[in-house]
Design an enzyme around this catalytic site. Structure first.
Site, PDB file in Angstrom:
ATOM      1  N   ARG A 169       0.887  -1.205  -0.023  1.00 23.37           N
ATOM      2  CA  ARG A 169       0.063  -0.025  -0.010  1.00 23.37           C
ATOM      3  C   ARG A 169       0.839   1.279  -0.006  1.00 23.37           C
ATOM      4  NH1 ARG A 169      -3.104  -3.730  -0.746  1.00 23.37           N
ATOM      5  NH2 ARG A 169      -5.325  -3.721   0.233  1.00 23.37           N
ATOM      6  N   SER A 200     -10.762  -0.748   3.323  1.00 22.49           N
ATOM      7  CA  SER A 200      -9.819  -0.971   4.767  1.00 22.49           C
ATOM      8  C   SER A 200      -9.408   0.245   5.195  1.00 22.49           C
ATOM      9  CB  SER A 200      -8.731  -1.786   4.535  1.00 22.49           C
ATOM     10  OG  SER A 200      -8.841  -2.873   3.899  1.00 22.49           O
ATOM     11  N   GLU A 259      -4.978   3.604   6.386  1.00 25.13           N
ATOM     12  CA  GLU A 259      -4.481   3.244   5.029  1.00 25.13           C
ATOM     13  C   GLU A 259      -5.233   4.248   4.152  1.00 25.13           C
ATOM     14  OE1 GLU A 259      -5.416   0.683   1.235  1.00 25.13           O
ATOM     15  OE2 GLU A 259      -6.807   1.126   2.780  1.00 25.13           O
TER      16      GLU A 259
HETATM   17  N1  EPU Z   1     -10.320 -10.930  10.411  1.00 28.28           N
HETATM   18  C1  EPU Z   1     -11.011 -11.252  11.397  1.00 28.28           C
HETATM   19  N2  EPU Z   1     -12.017 -10.268  11.604  1.00 28.28           N
HETATM   20  C2  EPU Z   1     -12.612  -9.470  10.771  1.00 28.28           C
HETATM   21  C3  EPU Z   1     -11.816  -9.165   9.651  1.00 28.28           C
HETATM   22  C4  EPU Z   1     -10.821  -9.985   9.092  1.00 28.28           C
HETATM   23  O1  EPU Z   1     -10.676 -11.899  12.150  1.00 28.28           O
HETATM   24  O2  EPU Z   1     -13.480  -8.754  10.981  1.00 28.28           O
HETATM   25  C5  EPU Z   1      -9.266 -12.060   9.916  1.00 28.28           C
HETATM   26  C6  EPU Z   1      -9.709 -13.163   9.393  1.00 28.28           C
HETATM   27  O3  EPU Z   1      -8.925 -14.260  10.045  1.00 28.28           O
HETATM   28  C7  EPU Z   1      -9.348 -13.093   8.030  1.00 28.28           C
HETATM   29  C8  EPU Z   1      -8.038 -12.227   7.982  1.00 28.28           C
HETATM   30  O4  EPU Z   1      -8.527 -11.434   8.933  1.00 28.28           O
HETATM   31  O5  EPU Z   1      -8.967 -14.595   7.602  1.00 28.28           O
HETATM   32  C9  EPU Z   1      -8.048 -11.469   6.767  1.00 28.28           C
HETATM   33  O6  EPU Z   1      -9.260 -10.935   6.535  1.00 28.28           O
HETATM   34  P1  EPU Z   1      -9.405 -10.545   4.878  1.00 28.28           P
HETATM   35  O7  EPU Z   1      -9.254 -11.739   4.172  1.00 28.28           O
HETATM   36  O8  EPU Z   1     -10.781  -9.833   4.952  1.00 28.28           O
HETATM   37  O9  EPU Z   1      -8.162  -9.577   4.496  1.00 28.28           O
HETATM   38  P2  EPU Z   1      -7.751  -8.190   5.175  1.00 28.28           P
HETATM   39  O10 EPU Z   1      -6.415  -8.536   5.638  1.00 28.28           O
HETATM   40  O11 EPU Z   1      -8.540  -7.582   6.295  1.00 28.28           O
HETATM   41  C10 EPU Z   1      -6.722  -7.090   3.072  1.00 28.28           C
HETATM   42  C11 EPU Z   1      -6.647  -5.831   2.324  1.00 28.28           C
HETATM   43  C12 EPU Z   1      -8.182  -5.779   1.608  1.00 28.28           C
HETATM   44  C13 EPU Z   1      -8.088  -6.979   0.439  1.00 28.28           C
HETATM   45  C14 EPU Z   1      -8.042  -8.453   1.143  1.00 28.28           C
HETATM   46  C15 EPU Z   1      -8.282  -9.472   0.389  1.00 28.28           C
HETATM   47  C16 EPU Z   1      -5.253  -4.315   3.594  1.00 28.28           C
HETATM   48  C17 EPU Z   1      -5.590  -3.064   4.448  1.00 28.28           C
HETATM   49  N3  EPU Z   1      -6.501  -4.920   3.242  1.00 28.28           N
HETATM   50  O12 EPU Z   1      -7.800  -7.168   4.066  1.00 28.28           O
HETATM   51  O13 EPU Z   1      -7.842  -4.716   0.806  1.00 28.28           O
HETATM   52  O14 EPU Z   1      -9.381  -7.050  -0.206  1.00 28.28           O
HETATM   53  O15 EPU Z   1      -6.878  -8.151   2.145  1.00 28.28           O
HETATM   54  O16 EPU Z   1      -6.692  -9.760  -0.075  1.00 28.28           O
HETATM   55  O17 EPU Z   1      -4.350  -4.968   3.262  1.00 28.28           O
HETATM   56  C18 EPU Z   1      -8.713  -2.219   0.800  1.00 28.28           C
HETATM   57  O18 EPU Z   1      -7.450  -2.183   0.857  1.00 28.28           O
HETATM   58  O19 EPU Z   1      -9.409  -1.409   0.791  1.00 28.28           O
HETATM   59  C19 EPU Z   1      -9.190  -3.550   0.929  1.00 28.28           C
HETATM   60  C20 EPU Z   1     -10.340  -3.995   1.122  1.00 28.28           C
END
Ligand code: EPU
Length: 337
Positions: free
Chosen positions: A162, A236, A332
């Site tokens: 990012r 995010s 972010e």
């Molecule tokens: N999780 C929780 N609770 C929550 C949310 C997430 O426990 O409320 C845990 C779960 O274990 C899940 C893990 O976090 O397996 C990862 O969650 P998710 O797959 O939703 O991905 P993220 O790390 O929260 C990142 C990006 C997203 C992108 C997703 C998928 C960042 C800041 N965010 O989110 O990007 O869509 O991975 O690759 O890196 C954005 O940048 O606006 C965005 C949505």
């Protein structure tokens, strides 16, 4: 060229914050951009793409310009690849759909990300195992004041998680007007991400195609992320923090099931959404600001929230995550003070 005054930016930011800009105009080419700048040379400048990663905390006392430079042009082709030069004002997902239709692979995992093509390299958008830096060949930009034009190749953009040179050394200096992508004619499928595997299995999809991958991604996103057209949000709100292995172990000693992403620099990346959920914030409401019930990393406008309401909630979340885990979350989202 029409310059509007005291203009509400509400339709131009996906948080749906009713901030006003002293002046507002759109530009469809570099010449228009230069003309508008010459008309109001001393106004502080804000360039808007899709407004999907921005939080206005108050009115903007300056000139907001919305980039509407359009066009997709094939500039080179060989047996494996195609090079497309794309106007920064093109909608990102529409560009992904164009690539799907033409069978150009590389952006299918980035389906349905809100925003524009020109904003995408700024923060090296990424999702489901792919970052845009993998398909960017070069970025063309113009200096806000001197009008110097530059073309940065992939390396020059200093992409990170990012991050890019446009968020650091060149912050508030250059305006991206075209991005050139190198896409593949033969796809390499990136489906290692757990949720992708689950849906492929559920739907019994055995033969992969870029269309199938895109459909799976769209389904995952729709199930977890609120549609900004219905509930104001900016995706995010925080970056996933990267912590030392020792710090990670100390969290794991208390929370056995703490999830983690592999991280290249010997650090451990922990999902901020998980940290926020553990701190008790998932689905919580604070006045008109809230934490999404399906993804705690997304803060939402529950209706007529002001930017400062969302910011105040984000600060409370930062404090409690810091208290519980000694982890400092960084936004972010681009916060316009
Ligand atoms: N999780 C929780 N609770 C929550 C949310 C997430 O426990 O409320 C845990 C779960 O274990 C899940 C893990 O976090 O397996 C990862 O969650 P998710 O797959 O939703 O991905 P993220 O790390 O929260 C990142 C990006 C997203 C992108 C997703 C998928 C960042 C800041 N965010 O989110 O990007 O869509 O991975 O690759 O890196 C954005 O940048 O606006 C965005 C949505």
């Amino acid at each position: 060229m029409i310059i509007k005054q005291n203009f509400s930016l509400r339709p131009y930011n996906t948080f749906g914050i009713d901030a006003k800009s002293r002046y507002f105009a759109t530009f469809e080419c570099i010449e228009d951009l230069v003309k508008i700048k010459e008309t109001l040379p001393d106004e502080p400048l804000l360039i808007l793409g899709g407004g999907s990663n921005i939080l206005f905390v108050q009115d903007f006392e300056g000139l907001t310009l919305k980039n509407e430079i359009k066009g997709i042009q094939k500039i080179k082709e060989d047996p494996q690849h195609v090079w497309l030069r794309v106007g920064a004002g093109e909608n990102w997902h529409e560009f992904v759909c164009y690539c799907l239709q033409k069978q150009y692979a590389g952006v299918e995992n980035l389906s349905l990300i809100p925003g524009t093509v020109g904003a995408a390299p700024m923060q090296n958008i990424g999702a489901y195992g792919v970052e845009i830096k993998e398909v960017i060949h070069s970025v063309e930009a113009i200096h806000r004041d001197t009008q110097q034009q530059i073309t940065l190749n992939n390396q020059d953009c200093a992409f990170g998680y990012r991050e890019s040179i446009f968020k650091n050394k060149y912050k508030y200096q250059y305006i991206i007007h075209h991005v050139t992508f190198r896409l593949s004619k033969k796809p390499t499928f990136r489906v290692e991400y757990g949720a992708i595997q689950e849906i492929l299995k559920q739907k019994n999809i055995q033969t992969l195609s870029i269309q199938a991958v895109s459909e799976v991604i769209c389904e995952i996103r729709k199930s977890k992320l609120p549609d900004p057209a219905k509930i104001g949000n900016g995706g995010s709100f925080f970056k996933n923090p990267e912590i030392s292995p020792a710090h990670f172990e100390s969290i794991k000693a208390r929370f056995e099931h703490v999830p983690a992403y592999p991280s290249p620099e010997g650090l451990v990346k922990v999902p901020a959404g998980w940290l926020i959920e553990q701190a008790g914030w998932k689905g919580k409401k604070e006045g008109k600001a809230g934490v999404h019930e399906k993804q705690a990393l997304v803060l939402v406008n529950l209706g007529n929230a002001q930017g400062k309401d969302i910011l105040a909630l984000s600060q409370k979340i930062q404090d409690s995550v810091n208290e519980l885990f000694e982890v400092k979350l960084s936004p972010e989202i681009n916060i316009i003070p």
